[in-house]
Motif scaffolding. Structure first.
Motif, PDB file in Angstrom:
ATOM      1  N   HIS A   1       3.649  19.543  -3.078  1.00  0.00           N
ATOM      2  CA  HIS A   1       3.163  17.995  -3.493  1.00  0.00           C
ATOM      3  C   HIS A   1       4.056  17.216  -3.661  1.00  0.00           C
ATOM      4  O   HIS A   1       5.025  17.386  -3.938  1.00  0.00           O
ATOM      5  N   HIS A   2       3.876  15.914  -3.188  1.00  0.00           N
ATOM      6  CA  HIS A   2       4.781  14.768  -3.299  1.00  0.00           C
ATOM      7  C   HIS A   2       5.202  14.802  -4.856  1.00  0.00           C
ATOM      8  O   HIS A   2       4.482  14.618  -6.026  1.00  0.00           O
TER       9      HIS A   2
ATOM     10  N   ALA B   1       0.801  -1.284  -0.003  1.00  0.00           N
ATOM     11  CA  ALA B   1       0.091   0.050  -0.157  1.00  0.00           C
ATOM     12  C   ALA B   1       0.918   1.091  -0.018  1.00  0.00           C
ATOM     13  O   ALA B   1       1.998   1.305   0.562  1.00  0.00           O
ATOM     14  N   PRO B   2       0.396   2.517  -0.477  1.00  0.00           N
ATOM     15  CA  PRO B   2       1.094   3.675  -0.646  1.00  0.00           C
ATOM     16  C   PRO B   2       0.867   4.577   0.886  1.00  0.00           C
ATOM     17  O   PRO B   2      -0.116   4.302   1.397  1.00  0.00           O
ATOM     18  N   LEU B   3       2.105   4.997   1.250  1.00  0.00           N
ATOM     19  CA  LEU B   3       2.093   5.960   2.203  1.00  0.00           C
ATOM     20  C   LEU B   3       1.771   7.500   1.720  1.00  0.00           C
ATOM     21  O   LEU B   3       0.882   7.881   2.365  1.00  0.00           O
ATOM     22  N   PHE B   4       2.182   7.693   0.360  1.00  0.00           N
ATOM     23  CA  PHE B   4       1.648   8.769  -0.196  1.00  0.00           C
ATOM     24  C   PHE B   4       2.097   8.515  -1.920  1.00  0.00           C
ATOM     25  O   PHE B   4       2.752   7.457  -2.134  1.00  0.00           O
ATOM     26  N   SER B   5       1.332   9.509  -2.526  1.00  0.00           N
ATOM     27  CA  SER B   5       1.664   9.078  -3.981  1.00  0.00           C
ATOM     28  C   SER B   5       1.950  10.292  -4.747  1.00  0.00           C
ATOM     29  O   SER B   5       1.826  11.583  -4.040  1.00  0.00           O
ATOM     30  N   ASN B   6       2.692  10.051  -5.768  1.00  0.00           N
ATOM     31  CA  ASN B   6       3.002  11.343  -6.632  1.00  0.00           C
ATOM     32  C   ASN B   6       1.790  12.154  -7.031  1.00  0.00           C
ATOM     33  O   ASN B   6       0.820  11.837  -7.381  1.00  0.00           O
ATOM     34  N   GLY B   7       2.070  13.481  -6.789  1.00  0.00           N
ATOM     35  CA  GLY B   7       1.141  14.612  -6.874  1.00  0.00           C
ATOM     36  C   GLY B   7      -0.077  14.837  -5.785  1.00  0.00           C
ATOM     37  O   GLY B   7      -0.767  15.908  -5.776  1.00  0.00           O
ATOM     38  N   GLU B   8       0.143  13.915  -4.437  1.00  0.00           N
ATOM     39  CA  GLU B   8      -0.665  14.004  -3.466  1.00  0.00           C
ATOM     40  C   GLU B   8      -0.082  15.430  -2.607  1.00  0.00           C
ATOM     41  O   GLU B   8       1.044  15.590  -2.689  1.00  0.00           O
ATOM     42  N   ARG B   9      -1.302  16.166  -2.031  1.00  0.00           N
ATOM     43  CA  ARG B   9      -0.543  17.125  -1.365  1.00  0.00           C
ATOM     44  C   ARG B   9       0.207  17.072  -0.217  1.00  0.00           C
ATOM     45  O   ARG B   9      -0.032  16.066   0.378  1.00  0.00           O
ATOM     46  N   PHE B  10       1.327  17.804   0.029  1.00  0.00           N
ATOM     47  CA  PHE B  10       2.373  17.390   0.928  1.00  0.00           C
ATOM     48  C   PHE B  10       1.930  18.076   2.297  1.00  0.00           C
ATOM     49  O   PHE B  10       1.571  19.528   2.435  1.00  0.00           O
TER      50      PHE B  10
ATOM     51  N   LEU C   1      10.379  14.069   2.258  1.00  0.00           N
ATOM     52  CA  LEU C   1      11.006  15.314   1.992  1.00  0.00           C
ATOM     53  C   LEU C   1      10.815  15.738   0.686  1.00  0.00           C
ATOM     54  O   LEU C   1      11.122  17.029   0.371  1.00  0.00           O
ATOM     55  N   ASP C   2      10.602  14.932  -0.364  1.00  0.00           N
ATOM     56  CA  ASP C   2      10.297  15.441  -1.617  1.00  0.00           C
ATOM     57  C   ASP C   2       9.226  16.480  -1.869  1.00  0.00           C
ATOM     58  O   ASP C   2       9.191  17.111  -2.920  1.00  0.00           O
ATOM     59  N   GLY C   3       8.533  16.358  -0.783  1.00  0.00           N
ATOM     60  CA  GLY C   3       7.234  17.198  -1.041  1.00  0.00           C
ATOM     61  C   GLY C   3       7.328  18.633  -0.543  1.00  0.00           C
ATOM     62  O   GLY C   3       6.613  19.409  -0.862  1.00  0.00           O
ATOM     63  N   ILE C   4       8.506  19.091  -0.084  1.00  0.00           N
ATOM     64  CA  ILE C   4       8.665  20.185   0.565  1.00  0.00           C
ATOM     65  C   ILE C   4       8.874  21.426  -0.363  1.00  0.00           C
ATOM     66  O   ILE C   4       8.151  22.606  -0.410  1.00  0.00           O
ATOM     67  N   VAL C   5       9.404  20.994  -1.590  1.00  0.00           N
ATOM     68  CA  VAL C   5       9.851  22.132  -2.441  1.00  0.00           C
ATOM     69  C   VAL C   5       8.482  22.690  -3.224  1.00  0.00           C
ATOM     70  O   VAL C   5       8.171  23.834  -3.375  1.00  0.00           O
ATOM     71  N   GLY C   6       7.421  21.791  -3.657  1.00  0.00           N
ATOM     72  CA  GLY C   6       6.435  22.225  -4.417  1.00  0.00           C
ATOM     73  C   GLY C   6       4.789  22.197  -3.447  1.00  0.00           C
ATOM     74  O   GLY C   6       4.030  22.031  -4.222  1.00  0.00           O
TER      75      GLY C   6
END
Length: 246
Positions: free
Chosen positions: A98-99, A46-55, A91-96
């Protein structure tokens, strides 16, 4: 899965020294306890979070293994990293805000949810927390540089040896054996991370076994000759870079 509303005390967690600042005052430690309000259980696959999901939060892995991956243009999943207990993910979600990747559990796992707005607020009041977040981000940069060197300059055997040495070192820091590990990821996932085909990964494992460097029984790996395995990658700076960021 919906977060479980349970109070988590960082001060009583046996992984605190791995994912939280050390040498805090009693008062500051109490404030950090307020940072983590919930845990989430994530089932294998299962995903913890997905690409494009709000950070909204960072996640401290309490138990289990994760992989991060991105979808390539031809539809393949490119593995970009493996994360384990005591490490921070998201950490990938900090910059924009969104993950930019998917984080998927490789086994049943549990994470502590660290709301990022609360991290920013506490960082202004607890300098050690701000410094720790910067160190985590710096470590990820160093790790990425190490992977770039690994993919750009190493042969298949060197890549796999570096991967195994780095993995066992990280596990040892968490109290596990210095020479034995269970691979939570598949050989195909290892190949994706290392830029190798599945068949190449399998051949490299077989070569190490034939030369007496490792013993492999399905996903159980025992390193028989650590010095010889290190010698495989000794000439390359990539091995040292990955070692530094473990």
């Amino acid at each position: 899965m919906t977060p479980q509303a349970i109070k988590v005390a960082c001060s009583n967690c046996n992984l605190r020294e791995l994912c939280m600042p050390m040498d805090l005052s009693v008062g500051d430690l109490g404030r950090l306890d307020e940072l983590v309000a919930t845990r989430r259980k994530i089932r294998r696959g299962a995903p913890l979070f997905s690409n494009g999901e709000r950070f909204t939060a960072l996640y401290a892995i309490r138990t289990g293994f994760f992989k991060t991956c991105i979808a390539t243009e031809d539809g393949r999943d490119q593995v970009t990293g493996f994360q384990m207990a005591g490490e921070i993910i998201g950490l990938d979600g900090i910059v924009g805000d969104h993950h930019t990747c998917d984080a998927v559990a490789l086994e049943d796992a549990e994470v502590c949810v660290l709301p990022f707005d609360r991290i920013e607020e506490l960082s202004r009041e607890v300098p050690a927390l701000q410094s720790h977040v910067h160190k985590i981000m710096s470590r990820e940069i160093v790790r990425e540089h190490g992977v770039m060197l690994l993919l750009g300059s190493m042969r298949a055997e060197e890549r796999l040896a570096t991967f195994l040495l780095n993995l066992v070192q990280r596990l040892h820091a968490r109290g596990f054996s210095q020479s034995e590990l269970v691979l939570r990821m598949t050989r195909e996932e290892i190949g994706s991370y290392l830029g190798l085909k599945l068949e190449t990964v399998s051949r490299a494992f077989s070569k190490f076994a034939e030369e007496g460097l490792v013993e492999v029984k399905q996903r159980h790996v025992r390193i028989l000759d650590t010095d010889a395995l290190r010698a495989v990658v000794a000439p390359h700076e990539a091995g040292a870079a990955l070692k530094r960021c473990a």
